[in-house]
Motif scaffolding. Sequence first.
Motif, PDB file in Angstrom:
ATOM      1  N   LEU A 157       0.850  -1.191   0.000  1.00  0.00           N
ATOM      2  CA  LEU A 157       0.000   0.000   0.000  1.00  0.00           C
ATOM      3  C   LEU A 157       0.886   1.241   0.000  1.00  0.00           C
ATOM      4  N   HIS A 159       1.089   5.242   0.169  1.00  0.00           N
ATOM      5  CA  HIS A 159       0.313   6.391   0.637  1.00  0.00           C
ATOM      6  C   HIS A 159       0.800   7.731   0.092  1.00  0.00           C
ATOM      7  N   ILE A 186      -2.585   5.492  -3.201  1.00  0.00           N
ATOM      8  CA  ILE A 186      -3.661   6.366  -2.741  1.00  0.00           C
ATOM      9  C   ILE A 186      -4.082   7.376  -3.807  1.00  0.00           C
ATOM     10  N   ALA A 203      -4.955   2.288  -8.396  1.00  0.00           N
ATOM     11  CA  ALA A 203      -5.005   3.488  -7.561  1.00  0.00           C
ATOM     12  C   ALA A 203      -6.397   3.640  -6.977  1.00  0.00           C
ATOM     13  N   ALA A 204      -6.475   4.156  -5.766  1.00  0.00           N
ATOM     14  CA  ALA A 204      -7.766   4.388  -5.122  1.00  0.00           C
ATOM     15  C   ALA A 204      -8.539   5.469  -5.886  1.00  0.00           C
ATOM     16  N   PRO A 207      -8.540   9.886  -2.546  1.00  0.00           N
ATOM     17  CA  PRO A 207      -7.355   9.760  -1.674  1.00  0.00           C
ATOM     18  C   PRO A 207      -7.693   9.599  -0.201  1.00  0.00           C
ATOM     19  N   ASP A 209      -7.811   6.537   3.129  1.00  0.00           N
ATOM     20  CA  ASP A 209      -7.241   5.262   3.551  1.00  0.00           C
ATOM     21  C   ASP A 209      -8.190   4.101   3.293  1.00  0.00           C
ATOM     22  N   LEU A 212      -8.118   3.231  -0.313  1.00  0.00           N
ATOM     23  CA  LEU A 212      -6.869   2.561  -0.674  1.00  0.00           C
ATOM     24  C   LEU A 212      -6.907   1.087  -0.274  1.00  0.00           C
TER      25      LEU A 212
END
Length: 230
Positions: A157, A159, A186, A203-204, A207, A209, A212
């Motif tokens: 992951l 960030h 993220i 990609a999430a 943005p 958590d 993600l």
Amino acid sequence: MRRRLIVLRPEPGNAATCAAIRAGGVEAVALPLFEVRPVPWEAPDPAGFDALVLTSANAVRHAGPQLVRYGGLPVVTVGAATARAAEAAGLAVAAMGEGDAADLPPMLASIGAERPLHLTGRDHRGLGLGETVVVYASEPDDPAPGALAVLEGSTALIHSARAGARLATLASAAGLGRATIAVAAISPAALRAAGEGWRAATAAPVPRDDALIAAALSIDRPDGGRDKVP
């Protein structure tokens, strides 16, 4: 098969992300690539500002006792975690965005703020708003020898763009095969920073958590997101 998720963000965010993953019954491994530390700073006179901008909870955690000088300013934050940290520190949150720094101009306009003070980290994105003061820095934290081996067969992951670039550098230096590692980022920018050649990459959509984590879990579903970049 659901793979374990490797969390690269610094503490205390790392522990929070790992806890959220484990609450969903998935294995999480903490492998922070950075350590967040306070930096010396001089607090400008609060009389010169009409709002306080916070884009990371780290600014609240590491600003130190000088933060109380801005207790009379309305606070504009990005992210619920930042808002919670600000409120816990006794600050008054007037507006909160769920996206990224692009949300700030309309939020500031909504409270009539024209002279904001932005407390942030050393490696920050310029907002072009008011005055910016650096109160913390994310310094590279070298993993223990052999610790990177946990990445193989896992999903990492990412960030931030810095974390994406550092993951790519460390994986190459350790001789790890990217084709055995999946990555979830993220943001599209963070994903681009990680480069190419990973087993899968996504990609999430926003943005956050939780988004993600969901993106990372989607990789190994039958309808999962291989090589998706929103």
